[in-house]
Design an enzyme around this catalytic site. Structure first.
Site, PDB file in Angstrom:
ATOM      1  N   ASN A  52      25.301  59.971 -15.042  1.00  0.00           N
ATOM      2  CA  ASN A  52      26.641  60.427 -15.301  1.00  0.00           C
ATOM      3  C   ASN A  52      26.139  62.812 -15.475  1.00  0.00           C
ATOM      4  O   ASN A  52      26.148  63.572 -16.466  1.00  0.00           O
ATOM      5  CB  ASN A  52      26.909  60.522 -16.988  1.00  0.00           C
ATOM      6  CG  ASN A  52      25.410  60.255 -17.928  1.00  0.00           C
ATOM      7  OD1 ASN A  52      24.829  60.342 -17.475  1.00  0.00           O
ATOM      8  ND2 ASN A  52      25.774  60.101 -19.318  1.00  0.00           N
ATOM      9  N   CYS A  53      24.387  62.835 -15.001  1.00  0.00           N
ATOM     10  CA  CYS A  53      23.863  63.977 -14.848  1.00  0.00           C
ATOM     11  C   CYS A  53      25.045  64.165 -13.503  1.00  0.00           C
ATOM     12  O   CYS A  53      25.565  64.219 -12.556  1.00  0.00           O
ATOM     13  CB  CYS A  53      22.877  63.438 -13.649  1.00  0.00           C
ATOM     14  SG  CYS A  53      21.883  65.170 -13.046  1.00  0.00           S
ATOM     15  N   SER A  54      25.248  66.553 -13.822  1.00  0.00           N
ATOM     16  CA  SER A  54      25.864  67.058 -12.815  1.00  0.00           C
ATOM     17  C   SER A  54      25.753  67.949 -12.108  1.00  0.00           C
ATOM     18  O   SER A  54      25.802  67.635 -11.048  1.00  0.00           O
ATOM     19  CB  SER A  54      26.613  68.540 -13.908  1.00  0.00           C
ATOM     20  OG  SER A  54      24.707  69.095 -14.220  1.00  0.00           O
TER      21      SER A  54
END
Length: 115
Positions: A10-12
């Site tokens: 979920n890290c951009s």
């Protein structure tokens, strides 16, 4: 070319890297080290390539949530490795690892040049 991507789903920044790899036809497998953990041997391998300090994401919330005693205890490769295993979210991401190529973080120019 097949590479291994290490990071947190979920890290951009990881999402940008995965999008870049897909758009440029680079095959990859993904290892979510928040869910799956990371071995001490793999951290040591990365430390040999990048050094231990660049691997720690000191701008992230995980680092900021550590108390000052824990932060100040990170003084060398061994203490950094131990903390990164305990708090995998501390590891800067993504890490590209494959075919003798190692990349830390997402930099489009570096990806263009290396991949």
């Amino acid at each position: 070319m097949m590479v291994q991507v290490y990071g947190i789903k979920n890290c951009s920044t990881v999402k940008k890297a995965l999008d870049w790899l897909t758009e440029h036809g680079v095959d990859y497998t993904f290892h979510d080290y928040k869910k799956l953990g990371i071995s001490e041997d793999k951290i040591k391998e990365w430390q040999k390539v990048f050094g231990w300090e660049p691997l720690i994401n000191k701008r992230g919330t995980t680092w900021r949530k550590l108390d000052s005693i824990e932060q100040e205890a990170v003084t060398d490769q061994k203490s950094a490795s131990k903390l990164m295993q305990e708090h995998t979210s501390l590891i800067k991401r993504p890490i590209i690892d494959g075919n003798g190529i190692y990349l830390l973080g997402f930099n489009e120019e570096e990806y263009d040049k290396s991949l």
